[in-house]
Design a protein around this motif. Structure first.
Motif, PDB file in Angstrom:
ATOM      1  N   LYS A 228       7.960  -4.371   6.609  1.00  0.00           N
ATOM      2  CA  LYS A 228       6.624  -4.793   7.044  1.00  0.00           C
ATOM      3  C   LYS A 228       5.944  -3.672   7.834  1.00  0.00           C
ATOM      4  O   LYS A 228       4.755  -3.399   7.658  1.00  0.00           O
ATOM      5  CB  LYS A 228       6.745  -6.048   7.901  1.00  0.00           C
ATOM      6  N   ALA A 229       6.722  -3.014   8.691  1.00  0.00           N
ATOM      7  CA  ALA A 229       6.141  -1.918   9.472  1.00  0.00           C
ATOM      8  C   ALA A 229       5.723  -0.769   8.567  1.00  0.00           C
ATOM      9  O   ALA A 229       4.650  -0.176   8.736  1.00  0.00           O
ATOM     10  CB  ALA A 229       7.149  -1.433  10.510  1.00  0.00           C
ATOM     11  N   ALA A 230       6.558  -0.460   7.559  1.00  0.00           N
ATOM     12  CA  ALA A 230       6.217   0.659   6.673  1.00  0.00           C
ATOM     13  C   ALA A 230       5.006   0.319   5.822  1.00  0.00           C
ATOM     14  O   ALA A 230       4.130   1.167   5.603  1.00  0.00           O
ATOM     15  CB  ALA A 230       7.406   0.993   5.779  1.00  0.00           C
ATOM     16  N   HIS A 231       4.930  -0.923   5.358  1.00  0.00           N
ATOM     17  CA  HIS A 231       3.766  -1.322   4.571  1.00  0.00           C
ATOM     18  C   HIS A 231       2.510  -1.295   5.422  1.00  0.00           C
ATOM     19  O   HIS A 231       1.434  -0.902   4.968  1.00  0.00           O
ATOM     20  CB  HIS A 231       4.002  -2.722   4.005  1.00  0.00           C
ATOM     21  N   HIS A 232       2.647  -1.727   6.649  1.00  0.00           N
ATOM     22  CA  HIS A 232       1.520  -1.710   7.566  1.00  0.00           C
ATOM     23  C   HIS A 232       1.074  -0.280   7.851  1.00  0.00           C
ATOM     24  O   HIS A 232      -0.112  -0.012   8.038  1.00  0.00           O
ATOM     25  CB  HIS A 232       1.932  -2.403   8.850  1.00  0.00           C
ATOM     26  N   ALA A 233       2.043   0.650   7.891  1.00  0.00           N
ATOM     27  CA  ALA A 233       1.705   2.025   8.222  1.00  0.00           C
ATOM     28  C   ALA A 233       1.184   2.786   7.015  1.00  0.00           C
ATOM     29  O   ALA A 233       0.894   3.963   7.123  1.00  0.00           O
ATOM     30  CB  ALA A 233       2.937   2.746   8.779  1.00  0.00           C
ATOM     31  N   GLY A 234       1.114   2.120   5.864  1.00  0.00           N
ATOM     32  CA  GLY A 234       0.494   2.775   4.729  1.00  0.00           C
ATOM     33  C   GLY A 234       1.458   3.390   3.742  1.00  0.00           C
ATOM     34  O   GLY A 234       1.044   4.192   2.917  1.00  0.00           O
ATOM     35  N   GLN A 235       2.720   3.025   3.829  1.00  0.00           N
ATOM     36  CA  GLN A 235       3.676   3.536   2.842  1.00  0.00           C
ATOM     37  C   GLN A 235       3.392   2.896   1.498  1.00  0.00           C
ATOM     38  O   GLN A 235       3.331   1.679   1.390  1.00  0.00           O
ATOM     39  CB  GLN A 235       5.090   3.185   3.295  1.00  0.00           C
ATOM     40  N   ARG A 236       3.236   3.729   0.464  1.00  0.00           N
ATOM     41  CA  ARG A 236       2.838   3.174  -0.824  1.00  0.00           C
ATOM     42  C   ARG A 236       4.052   2.896  -1.689  1.00  0.00           C
ATOM     43  O   ARG A 236       5.096   3.517  -1.541  1.00  0.00           O
ATOM     44  CB  ARG A 236       1.925   4.142  -1.537  1.00  0.00           C
ATOM     45  N   LEU A 237       3.836   1.987  -2.641  1.00  0.00           N
ATOM     46  CA  LEU A 237       4.893   1.689  -3.605  1.00  0.00           C
ATOM     47  C   LEU A 237       4.942   2.789  -4.656  1.00  0.00           C
ATOM     48  O   LEU A 237       3.965   3.502  -4.877  1.00  0.00           O
ATOM     49  CB  LEU A 237       4.621   0.356  -4.289  1.00  0.00           C
TER      50      LEU A 237
END
Lengths: 126, 135
Positions: free
Chosen positions: B108-117
């Motif tokens: 969740k933190a990585a997705h929030h920080a903009g880590q893309r799939l």
């Protein structure tokens, strides 16, 4: 082949395999493109270390090592949670800091319809 | 100092020697050791080979926790003591309880920080909350 010999060879095999997986995890930590990858590698490192301690407990016969493994699991969980909070607070990743000249369209994964609708709704709310 | 280390060593020797471990239990412990270490190795290989943070998380949080849990159960069975086996089972339960929580928080933190799939991912159903300057 007695039971002791069997256990000796099994623990030796486990120690070799666990060392190999430690090396692979360290490679991921060194290469990891973002901070989150490295934190994940740290979490994996703690899990492998718990297994290592359990194998050492079997090999030496000291049963107190299991308590140490439980304590290490607790510390590893807390470290991962703290790093997740840190990533959340820091809020940037190297992919976001890329120059905006390249269109991000084809590189990003497609988003579902539900996600778009929820995003629109959320934007309207704020 | 010297006498203490000697005492510790003799204690280890005694606990190793006075162990009436049967052949069946030794086989079970050996199989658990080999299986657990192989699970850990597979988790590390997945951590190295998967293309994406979110796919790497699968390997690390499932196979990794099962691997260390099997090794803990092997150590608990080897001790021939109910209390220690219970402690090892409690450690396994704790790992099973905390691994999904930490993986979820990190994702969740990585997705929030903009880590893309990775581009081969099919869909991302989570709405992006804080968008970047041009998004």
């Amino acid at each position: 082949m007695s039971a002791n010999d069997l256990l000796q060879s099994a623990t030796g095999f486990s120690l070799v395999v666990l060392s190999l997986s430690l090396v692979l995890t360290v490679v991921r930590i060194v290469r990891g493109p973002s901070l989150a990858d490295r934190v994940l590698g740290l979490d994996m490192l703690v899990a492998i270390a718990i297994g290592f301690i359990a194998v050492i407990a079997v090999r030496t016969g000291f049963n107190l090592y299991i308590d140490i493994a439980i304590a290490l699991g607790l510390v590893g969980f807390l470290a991962t949670v703290a790093f997740a909070r840190f990533i959340l607070m820091r809020g940037t990743s190297p992919q976001r800091l890329e120059p905006a000249a390249t269109p991000p369209g084809p590189r990003m994964a497609k988003r579902g319809k539900a996600g778009q609708a929820a995003r629109r709704r959320r934007r309207g709310d704020r | 100092m010297g006498r203490e280390s000697l005492a510790v060593e003799s204690f280890a020797m005694e606990s190793l020697a006075s162990e009436p471990l049967g052949m069946g239990l030794a086989v079970v412990v050996a199989v658990l050791l080999v299986l657990g270490s192989l699970f850990s190795l597979l988790a590390a290989v997945g951590l190295l080979r998967f293309p994406d943070l979110y796919t790497r998380m699968h390997a690390a949080s499932k196979a990794g926790s099962v691997g260390s849990g099997l090794l803990l159960i092997a150590a608990g069975l080897h001790a021939l003591d109910g209390a220690i086996l219970l402690r090892a089972l409690a450690g396994f339960f704790f790992i099973l309880l905390t691994a999904p929580i930490s993986a979820h928080l990190l994702a969740k933190a990585a997705h929030h920080a903009g880590q893309r799939l990775h581009p081969i991912s099919v869909t991302d159903q989570m709405p992006r909350e804080r968008v970047g300057p041009k998004d």
